[in-house]
Design an enzyme around this catalytic site. Structure first.
Site, PDB file in Angstrom:
ATOM      1  N   ALA A  99     -11.688   1.951   4.573  1.00  0.00           N
ATOM      2  CA  ALA A  99     -10.694   1.152   3.861  1.00  0.00           C
ATOM      3  C   ALA A  99      -9.907   1.994   2.854  1.00  0.00           C
ATOM      4  O   ALA A  99     -10.152   3.188   2.668  1.00  0.00           O
ATOM      5  CB  ALA A  99     -11.384  -0.018   3.171  1.00  0.00           C
ATOM      6  N   HIS A 100      -8.963   1.329   2.189  1.00  0.00           N
ATOM      7  CA  HIS A 100      -8.057   2.040   1.286  1.00  0.00           C
ATOM      8  C   HIS A 100      -8.794   2.652   0.089  1.00  0.00           C
ATOM      9  O   HIS A 100      -9.771   2.118  -0.419  1.00  0.00           O
ATOM     10  CB  HIS A 100      -6.909   1.139   0.815  1.00  0.00           C
ATOM     11  CG  HIS A 100      -7.328  -0.139   0.163  1.00  0.00           C
ATOM     12  ND1 HIS A 100      -6.452  -1.159  -0.084  1.00  0.00           N
ATOM     13  CD2 HIS A 100      -8.525  -0.571  -0.300  1.00  0.00           C
ATOM     14  CE1 HIS A 100      -7.076  -2.156  -0.671  1.00  0.00           C
ATOM     15  NE2 HIS A 100      -8.340  -1.821  -0.820  1.00  0.00           N
ATOM     16  N   ASN A 101      -8.293   3.812  -0.323  1.00  0.00           N
ATOM     17  CA  ASN A 101      -8.774   4.532  -1.511  1.00  0.00           C
ATOM     18  C   ASN A 101     -10.204   5.058  -1.389  1.00  0.00           C
ATOM     19  O   ASN A 101     -10.829   5.395  -2.394  1.00  0.00           O
ATOM     20  CB  ASN A 101      -8.650   3.662  -2.765  1.00  0.00           C
ATOM     21  CG  ASN A 101      -7.209   3.401  -3.150  1.00  0.00           C
ATOM     22  OD1 ASN A 101      -6.634   2.381  -2.760  1.00  0.00           O
ATOM     23  ND2 ASN A 101      -6.605   4.327  -3.880  1.00  0.00           N
TER      24      ASN A 101
ATOM     25  N   GLN B 156       0.862  -1.182   0.000  1.00  0.00           N
ATOM     26  CA  GLN B 156       0.000   0.000   0.000  1.00  0.00           C
ATOM     27  C   GLN B 156       0.900   1.234   0.000  1.00  0.00           C
ATOM     28  O   GLN B 156       1.423   1.642   1.040  1.00  0.00           O
ATOM     29  CB  GLN B 156      -0.915  -0.027   1.218  1.00  0.00           C
ATOM     30  CG  GLN B 156      -1.674  -1.344   1.386  1.00  0.00           C
ATOM     31  CD  GLN B 156      -2.743  -1.567   0.331  1.00  0.00           C
ATOM     32  OE1 GLN B 156      -3.762  -0.886   0.303  1.00  0.00           O
ATOM     33  NE2 GLN B 156      -2.513  -2.538  -0.542  1.00  0.00           N
TER      34      GLN B 156
END
EC number: 2.3.1.191
Length: 349
Positions: free
Chosen positions: A239-241, A198
């Site tokens: 969460a990511h993004n 990441q």
């Protein structure tokens, strides 16, 4: 610290109905009022407490009309709840501010510390970090390499901010929150799962408040973004993004799966869940435990899992308890229809 009712009314651009000289030194809930305390009434459900409260003054809306005689002093303002917030912010701002660096804290030599910054015991500030004027890092806070913390921002004990993340000005991040941990990214293969590094970061804009033990994951690439004025309760997972639009509020245990995006001025109840790669428009309201599987238009109010329009969900909730009996009735009707068909068939012969 003590104020008269008139001083409070002047500060709030309100008016006094009763004794303008009564002195107030503390706040109390209207149902637990005490002498010398200020209470507020913003919800009609609590009106009956007004007529028996021991508080010496009560904030009420300008257009409030009591149904019984009132013994306490009233301070009339346009919005009692907003006025209470404004007044409590004033009192909070008068508290002594902590300053200086504790002897047990570590601050990398490359970090330039403003004179009025506070770094508590066993806090750790890594190489290349930037701390704004008046920021406070309470004990055991970890600030990673290249992290930027804005002016007046408060990081309470045990907050962790991973490398490369950015936190704006006047933010409040409560104990145990983790900003910038790896997103949940793994590529399946014949041998199991390969970790996807990441490489992005988290950007938190100005005036954001983040509750205890909330986690905001760093992006795979680019940034996970929490826009200006967002308020997140405890135990929220982003969460990511993902991105959360300005002035949106989440109650506890909301969860956003990866690459989902929420618009501005939304309100999510507790335990709302969003699947990945969906978009929620502006000013969307979601009741507690609503589950979203697809995009939602601006202005929608949804409830249930999967989420459906509020009116439809309320109608459905009336039917749900009746389903077992309805199922039995349907089975009986099907049996009767089958018997009638058999009778009709025999009559033809």
């Amino acid at each position: 610290m003590e104020f008269t009712a008139q001083q409070i009314a002047d500060f709030l651009h309100g008016s006094v109905e009763g004794n303008p000289k009564v002195r107030l030194h503390d706040f109390a809930k209207i149902e637990e009022g005490r002498s010398g305390c200020l209470s507020f009434l913003a919800n009609a459900k609590y009106e009956h407490y007004l007529y028996q409260t021991q508080s010496d003054a009560v904030l009420v809306n300008q257009d409030f009309e009591p149904r019984e005689s009132v013994k306490t002093t009233l301070i009339r303002v346009p919005n009692a709840y907003a006025a209470l917030a404004q007044l409590m912010q004033l009192v909070d701002s008068m508290k002594p501010q902590r300053k200086g660096v504790d002897s047990t804290a570590f601050v990398h030599p490359s970090v330039i510390l403003p004179d009025d910054c506070y770094v508590g015991a066993f806090a750790y500030v890594s190489e290349g970090a930037s701390l704004g004027t008046g920021c406070s890092l309470y004990p055991h806070v970890y600030v990673g390499s290249g992290v930027s913390v804005g002016e007046g921002t408060i990081l309470y004990p045990h907050v962790t901010v991973y490398d490369g993340c950015s936190i704006g000005s006047r933010c409040v991040i409560h104990s145990g929150a983790v900003i910038g941990a790896d997103g949940f990214g793994f590529a399946p293969n014949a041998e199991g799962y390969s970790k996807i590094p990441q490489l992005g970061n988290v950007i938190i804009e100005d005036d954001v408040e983040i509750g205890a033990n909330t986690c905001i994951d760093r992006a795979v690439m680019d940034s996970t973004i929490i826009h200006r004025g967002v308020k997140l309760d405890n135990l929220v997972q982003i969460a990511h993004n993902c991105s959360v639009g300005s002035h949106t509020v989440f109650a506890a245990q909301v969860g956003m799966a990866g690459s989902s995006h929420v618009g501005e001025w939304c309100q999510f109840g507790g335990q709302v869940g969003l699947s990945g790669h969906i978009k929620v428009g502006d000013r969307v309201s979601l009741g507690g435990q609503t589950g979203l599987l697809s995009n939602v238009k601006s202005g929608s109010t949804l409830l249930g899992s999967p989420g459906m329009p509020l009116r439809d969900m309320l109608r459905a909730s009336v039917i749900f308890p009746k389903l077992p009996d309805m199922s039995l009735r349907i089975e009986q009707l099907e049996k009767e229809i089958s018997e009638l068909k058999e009778i009709c068939k025999n009559n033809k012969h």
